[in-house]
Design a protein around this motif. Structure first.
Motif, mmCIF file in Angstrom:
data_model
loop_
_atom_site.group_PDB
_atom_site.id
_atom_site.type_symbol
_atom_site.label_atom_id
_atom_site.label_comp_id
_atom_site.label_asym_id
_atom_site.label_seq_id
_atom_site.Cartn_x
_atom_site.Cartn_y
_atom_site.Cartn_z
ATOM 1 N N ARG A 110 -5.860 -27.000 -6.167
ATOM 2 C CA ARG A 110 -6.425 -27.779 -7.260
ATOM 3 C C ARG A 110 -6.586 -29.250 -6.880
ATOM 4 O O ARG A 110 -7.622 -29.862 -7.164
ATOM 5 C CB ARG A 110 -5.563 -27.667 -8.525
ATOM 6 C CG ARG A 110 -6.186 -28.432 -9.690
ATOM 7 C CD ARG A 110 -5.373 -28.393 -10.951
ATOM 8 N NE ARG A 110 -5.325 -27.038 -11.491
ATOM 9 C CZ ARG A 110 -5.099 -26.761 -12.766
ATOM 10 N NH1 ARG A 110 -4.923 -27.738 -13.637
ATOM 11 N NH2 ARG A 110 -5.053 -25.519 -13.185
ATOM 12 N N SER A 111 -5.573 -29.822 -6.220
ATOM 13 C CA SER A 111 -5.697 -31.218 -5.767
ATOM 14 C C SER A 111 -6.912 -31.386 -4.872
ATOM 15 O O SER A 111 -7.674 -32.339 -4.991
ATOM 16 C CB SER A 111 -4.462 -31.640 -4.954
ATOM 17 O OG SER A 111 -3.340 -31.697 -5.770
ATOM 18 N N LEU A 112 -7.038 -30.430 -3.958
ATOM 19 C CA LEU A 112 -8.142 -30.475 -2.999
ATOM 20 C C LEU A 112 -9.489 -30.435 -3.724
ATOM 21 O O LEU A 112 -10.382 -31.256 -3.475
ATOM 22 C CB LEU A 112 -7.993 -29.257 -2.087
ATOM 23 C CG LEU A 112 -8.999 -29.054 -0.987
ATOM 24 C CD1 LEU A 112 -8.594 -29.889 0.210
ATOM 25 C CD2 LEU A 112 -9.056 -27.582 -0.586
ATOM 26 N N LEU A 113 -9.622 -29.473 -4.644
ATOM 27 C CA LEU A 113 -10.889 -29.305 -5.357
ATOM 28 C C LEU A 113 -11.167 -30.502 -6.264
ATOM 29 O O LEU A 113 -12.294 -30.995 -6.324
ATOM 30 C CB LEU A 113 -10.870 -28.011 -6.177
ATOM 31 C CG LEU A 113 -10.755 -26.705 -5.379
ATOM 32 C CD1 LEU A 113 -10.564 -25.519 -6.315
ATOM 33 C CD2 LEU A 113 -11.991 -26.487 -4.514
ATOM 34 N N LEU A 114 -10.123 -30.984 -6.953
ATOM 35 C CA LEU A 114 -10.309 -32.165 -7.807
ATOM 36 C C LEU A 114 -10.774 -33.350 -6.987
ATOM 37 O O LEU A 114 -11.667 -34.095 -7.388
ATOM 38 C CB LEU A 114 -8.988 -32.533 -8.495
ATOM 39 C CG LEU A 114 -8.679 -31.896 -9.846
ATOM 40 C CD1 LEU A 114 -7.309 -32.368 -10.323
ATOM 41 C CD2 LEU A 114 -9.743 -32.257 -10.881
ATOM 42 N N GLY A 115 -10.151 -33.517 -5.813
ATOM 43 C CA GLY A 115 -10.539 -34.627 -4.929
ATOM 44 C C GLY A 115 -11.994 -34.512 -4.516
ATOM 45 O O GLY A 115 -12.735 -35.496 -4.524
ATOM 46 N N GLY A 116 -12.400 -33.298 -4.172
ATOM 47 C CA GLY A 116 -13.781 -33.082 -3.751
ATOM 48 C C GLY A 116 -14.766 -33.358 -4.868
ATOM 49 O O GLY A 116 -15.743 -34.089 -4.699
ATOM 50 N N VAL A 117 -14.485 -32.798 -6.045
ATOM 51 C CA VAL A 117 -15.407 -32.937 -7.175
ATOM 52 C C VAL A 117 -15.443 -34.390 -7.653
ATOM 53 O O VAL A 117 -16.518 -34.962 -7.868
ATOM 54 C CB VAL A 117 -15.004 -31.986 -8.327
ATOM 55 C CG1 VAL A 117 -15.823 -32.267 -9.574
ATOM 56 C CG2 VAL A 117 -15.169 -30.535 -7.897
ATOM 57 N N ARG A 118 -14.251 -34.987 -7.820
ATOM 58 C CA ARG A 118 -14.212 -36.380 -8.286
ATOM 59 C C ARG A 118 -14.945 -37.312 -7.325
ATOM 60 O O ARG A 118 -15.702 -38.182 -7.729
ATOM 61 C CB ARG A 118 -12.754 -36.867 -8.374
ATOM 62 C CG ARG A 118 -12.003 -36.312 -9.547
ATOM 63 C CD ARG A 118 -10.988 -37.355 -10.065
ATOM 64 N NE ARG A 118 -10.641 -37.040 -11.451
ATOM 65 C CZ ARG A 118 -9.492 -36.473 -11.820
ATOM 66 N NH1 ARG A 118 -8.572 -36.186 -10.930
ATOM 67 N NH2 ARG A 118 -9.269 -36.232 -13.092
ATOM 68 N N SER A 119 -14.679 -37.136 -6.032
ATOM 69 C CA SER A 119 -15.230 -38.067 -5.047
ATOM 70 C C SER A 119 -16.727 -37.883 -4.865
ATOM 71 O O SER A 119 -17.441 -38.839 -4.575
ATOM 72 C CB SER A 119 -14.507 -37.877 -3.714
ATOM 73 O OG SER A 119 -13.107 -38.016 -3.905
ATOM 74 N N ALA A 120 -17.201 -36.635 -5.032
ATOM 75 C CA ALA A 120 -18.623 -36.360 -4.810
ATOM 76 C C ALA A 120 -19.510 -37.135 -5.768
ATOM 77 O O ALA A 120 -20.680 -37.358 -5.499
ATOM 78 C CB ALA A 120 -18.894 -34.862 -4.939
ATOM 79 N N SER A 121 -18.942 -37.559 -6.907
ATOM 80 C CA SER A 121 -19.759 -38.266 -7.890
ATOM 81 C C SER A 121 -20.130 -39.675 -7.436
ATOM 82 O O SER A 121 -21.098 -40.240 -7.921
ATOM 83 C CB SER A 121 -19.011 -38.362 -9.219
ATOM 84 O OG SER A 121 -18.881 -37.081 -9.772
ATOM 85 N N THR A 122 -19.341 -40.228 -6.527
ATOM 86 C CA THR A 122 -19.625 -41.612 -6.145
ATOM 87 C C THR A 122 -19.717 -41.829 -4.638
ATOM 88 O O THR A 122 -20.369 -42.760 -4.200
ATOM 89 C CB THR A 122 -18.536 -42.573 -6.684
ATOM 90 O OG1 THR A 122 -17.249 -42.041 -6.361
ATOM 91 C CG2 THR A 122 -18.639 -42.731 -8.193
#
Lengths: 218, 218
Positions: A110-122
């Motif tokens: 979950r940390s990994l996926l959250l990091g990917g999704v959150r970061s992809a926005s910016t």
């Protein structure tokens, strides 16, 4: 672990190189997951890992490079795809949705996926990684295995629903979507993913129907 | 516009207060849209608007407050919902998808939406705004108008697909999803949104028999 690291490890004063790398990667995943790429700092990640920031730079280079290293998936996509293809073809959508939800329910992932999704926005590099995941990852492999026309479009449509689920359920945590059970989501989203991967995207019933004109923008 | 601002406006040396506010809001939307909340700065927004950063603080307060002001939607959600409800009920999903795509195709609105989606991934206030939009906005109003059980879940499911579309098509711009026509997307996504708002989410065919599984909505 290197010989030198093992020797130092026995003194208890300094962790070995591979242990340090693991701790930094774990701290990086958690930090990128909590804050996204933009707000995460090497200093904060080093602090969380209990190491000197210089060591983080030494092992991983820039924040960008650390992000790429931290986002490496802990499973083999090809293996995942071949496992999902086992079972009735018409239930592939259900299996895929259930599999994705199980990934999200695994804290480290979950940390990994959250990091990917959150970061992809910016962040452009993170956006590129998500773009590649959607365009070339398991979505495309599944769509190709189904062998219907427009596999690339099908893959990105399925990806769009699963990314949207991630944002709504895990990033912004909107209720009731954030709290409903895995089974409720499989029943709700499984048919969507099934149709995107294997169904009729041209929706022939609707375009041949007599009331089609009323579908014009209102 | 205040009297003082009007007086200054005639000299041509300094724009009026409401003109300055508009320019700052436009610059803020563009900057939040390009970079997201985290990376945007008051200084950068002031530079783009051609005003002093102190003036931005004076009119809007913090970056957070400026964000909230900049993200105000340029249309009335209630009016939008009542317009979408005109026409065959079974084509509501198509109309909604087409309407959302038309919003994204309007440059000023696109900046606004990009800013909201990008920022929601990392900023708590922006996440709260997106959460509210998904939980209480037009999605819920449409789901309630359909009058089927679980309107709140239906609203957030529809929202999840449309947010996912936004991320995949406009934020990370994955092909071919980023380039396909509005009509292709209406045909692909319309039935999904229709089913979420008005269809059978329990998917009774699937739970009662394996051979009927292929009758899942296509």
């Amino acid at each position: 672990m290197t010989g030198a690291a093992r020797t130092r490890g026995r003194t208890g004063r300094r962790p070995g190189a591979s242990d340090t790398r693991s701790r930094v990667l774990l701290a990086a995943r958690t930090t990128f997951g909590d804050r996204g790429f933009e707000a995460a700092t090497i200093r904060g990640i080093a602090l969380r890992a209990g190491v000197d920031p210089a060591l983080v730079h030494h092992y991983f280079g820039s924040k960008q490079q650390l992000f790429v290293a931290a986002m490496e998936f802990p499973f083999d996509p090809a293996l995942m795809v071949s496992r999902l293809l086992v079972g009735p073809r018409e239930e592939l959508g259900d299996r895929f949705v259930r599999f994705i939800l199980e990934l999200w329910d695994t804290p480290a992932v979950r940390s990994l996926l959250l990091g990917g999704v959150r970061s992809a926005s910016t962040d452009p590099v993170a956006a590129g990684m998500l773009r590649q995941l959607l365009a070339e990852g398991p979505f495309l492999a599944l769509a190709r295995a189904i062998d219907r026309p427009d596999a690339a479009l099908r893959a990105t449509l399925a990806g769009s629903q699963l990314i949207g689920l991630a944002i709504a359920r895990y990033v912004v945590a909107v209720e009731p979507l954030a709290s409903v059970s895995t089974e409720t989501l499989v029943r709700a989203l499984g048919p969507t993913v099934q149709r995107y991967l294997a169904g009729d995207l041209t929706d022939a019933e609707k375009v041949t129907g007599s009331t089609q004109a009323s579908a014009a923008p209102t």
